[in-house]
Design an enzyme around this catalytic site. Sequence first.
Site, PDB file in Angstrom:
ATOM      1  N   SER A 138       0.821  -1.206   0.000  1.00 42.05           N
ATOM      2  CA  SER A 138       0.000   0.000   0.000  1.00 42.05           C
ATOM      3  C   SER A 138       0.858   1.259   0.000  1.00 42.05           C
ATOM      4  CB  SER A 138      -0.961  -0.020   1.190  1.00 42.05           C
ATOM      5  OG  SER A 138      -1.894   1.036   1.100  1.00 42.05           O
ATOM      6  N   HIS A 139       0.695   2.089   1.025  1.00 44.75           N
ATOM      7  CA  HIS A 139       1.352   3.396   1.086  1.00 44.75           C
ATOM      8  C   HIS A 139       2.719   3.319   1.747  1.00 44.75           C
ATOM      9  CE1 HIS A 139      -0.906   2.559   4.676  1.00 44.75           C
ATOM     10  NE2 HIS A 139      -0.172   3.428   5.354  1.00 44.75           N
ATOM     11  N   ASP A 303      -1.798   6.835  -3.710  1.00 44.10           N
ATOM     12  CA  ASP A 303      -0.706   6.192  -2.979  1.00 44.10           C
ATOM     13  C   ASP A 303      -0.058   5.075  -3.784  1.00 44.10           C
ATOM     14  OD1 ASP A 303      -2.855   4.381  -2.821  1.00 44.10           O
ATOM     15  OD2 ASP A 303      -2.206   3.615  -0.887  1.00 44.10           O
ATOM     16  N   ASP A 305      -0.463   1.825  -4.177  1.00 50.96           N
ATOM     17  CA  ASP A 305      -1.258   0.876  -4.966  1.00 50.96           C
ATOM     18  C   ASP A 305      -2.551   1.467  -5.497  1.00 50.96           C
ATOM     19  OD1 ASP A 305      -2.344   0.986  -2.374  1.00 50.96           O
ATOM     20  OD2 ASP A 305      -3.176  -1.028  -2.525  1.00 50.96           O
ATOM     21  N   ASP A 307      -5.206   2.965  -4.021  1.00 57.84           N
ATOM     22  CA  ASP A 307      -6.505   2.890  -3.353  1.00 57.84           C
ATOM     23  C   ASP A 307      -6.783   4.080  -2.439  1.00 57.84           C
ATOM     24  OD1 ASP A 307      -4.761   2.189  -1.301  1.00 57.84           O
ATOM     25  OD2 ASP A 307      -5.840   0.371  -0.715  1.00 57.84           O
ATOM     26  N   ARG A 308      -5.805   4.926  -2.184  1.00 53.83           N
ATOM     27  CA  ARG A 308      -6.013   6.110  -1.343  1.00 53.83           C
ATOM     28  C   ARG A 308      -5.946   7.372  -2.185  1.00 53.83           C
ATOM     29  NH1 ARG A 308      -3.776   4.854   4.643  1.00 53.83           N
ATOM     30  NH2 ARG A 308      -3.956   2.598   4.566  1.00 53.83           N
ATOM     31  N   LYS A 403     -11.282   0.364  -1.646  1.00 57.89           N
ATOM     32  CA  LYS A 403     -11.206   1.818  -1.724  1.00 57.89           C
ATOM     33  C   LYS A 403     -10.532   2.170  -3.039  1.00 57.89           C
ATOM     34  CE  LYS A 403      -7.504   1.773   1.807  1.00 57.89           C
ATOM     35  NZ  LYS A 403      -7.856   0.714   2.727  1.00 57.89           N
TER      36      LYS A 403
END
Length: 580
Positions: A138-139, A303, A305, A307-308, A403
């Site tokens: 992720s982030h 971010d 991947d 999703d944010r 998300k």
Amino acid sequence: MGAGGSSRRGKAAVTTPAMAAVAGLNVKDLPTKPYEGQKTGTSGLRKKTKEFMQENYLANWVQSLFCALGDEIKGQSLGLGGDGRYFGKEAAQIIIKLAAGNGFKKVVVGQNALMATPAASALIRRRKLYGGLIMSASHNPGGPDNDFGIKFNYTGGEPAPERITDKIYGETTKVSVLHMADIPDVDLSKVGVTKFGDFEVEVVDPVEDYLATLQSVFDFPLLKSFLARRDFSLVFDAMHAVTGPYAKRILVEELGAPASCVKDGVPSPDFNGGHPDPNLTYAEELVKIMWADESPAFGAASDGDGDRNMILGHKFFVNPSDSVAIIAANAQSCIPYFKGGLKGVARSMPTSGALDRVAADLGVPFFETPTGWKFFGNLMDAGKCSVCGEESFGTGGDHIREKDGIFAVLSWLSIVAAKNKDVPEGGQLVTVQDVAVAHWKKYGRNFFSRYDYEECASADANKMVDHLRSVIAAAKPGDKFGDFTLATADDFEYTDPIDGSKASKQGLRFIFTDGSRIIFRLSGTGSSGATIRLYIEQYTSDPAKLMLDAQEALGPIIKVALEVSKLQEFTGRSSPTVIT
């Protein structure tokens, strides 16, 4: 835990005919030994990249997943992709061989092993795949000295439920054989199909299915005409992460924005040495652009991947808690997918109560869930939730089950475009700030901030939590905390209204009589130490206070939070790592 190397290879591999579901393959049964600590959460398994690169470390987890899923995977199709971080391409080859060796008939993989997390969810849903593996942390930062991760999304495109993640962990403690197909590496740089007997690997454009999904949600012709205005400009910061190719295809090629609007749009295995987390601290370069006197009208970032998201106007930050509320309030009138109205809305418990007020005004069901997208997925699958969000820069809709950063960006562009439909070019544009302020004037403002204290010693963080539990145990309604009067204090629990499952110890809450809240949570999304998250919220409907700086407005309650928790005393931290 074993030391790796030859101790994990054990006896020589045994070659056996492929499982019945896939003819024409040889499968090597490779002996292995378990690694400790492969506990899988909602966000999958995240560790340091070098841990994943140990012999059979990744393979053990993937084999354990396939064992946990059992016979239902035979003859199925699996999605695969990731955020482009270091070790992703090598990991993809291992996963493909294990998928073939365990009976999958097909793997659909993003070109160059790339696939944003929301795009993976869309791919699973559009192609009716059995599920998908997403290689991402992720982030979190990437590279050989930083983080890697992997997670499994199930048949609806949603993160694996606990019944599966618990089984995976059980299998990791006893895994002894890897069923590895004896096939060469696949060229992932070229779109097309490669066959090995009855097993095939399809390399796909990672944007295509996701774009088709978004085109079913938004009015692309309206957006294209709006972005063609000479008095509107935007910048999208991909942070050297996976959304660069998506932004180029969607914003530039489909919607006609200039190529220069995409900042840092080439994915890098280590995110160019940066921290791909779209907030005011780590997206500092974007913030500087948007706070310049001659800034673009609209700024956004996503971010690692995809999703944010973070949404900015000219010298204006949209708090994520406000963002989901504003999207929900305008969805029916501005986004075609929601033209029939919202089925319901949901937010995570730490997220501010701004969305609650929108739900009440619209007369739609509202749900407060623990942190974790799977809780939203259950509500969506049951037809009870259309729009949802988390204060941690996650916003989504029921078009997929993750998300979705670009969904949030296109939602905001749709709202701004709709508000300016009757404004002639060169007229006074309705800005991002105008949209937010109009929302506050109607609903009031939930001042909100989150303090992150990253990589605290776990023992110190746990001592602080134990102290807070003792404070809660002794607290009673009417107790004074500074100028605030306690209504209730507890450790948030949730009973899922769909499947009846219970989640406990989801966050320590102090809720005051004026609606203000203080919340403490420990986050496990990093690969080392503990992150203490402190959430502070205070509501006002006073027009004279709507434009106050959030940190100024929240000053008194922040002081109470730090005093009651004794955070500095327990952790030695005098200031947070990140403030949002």
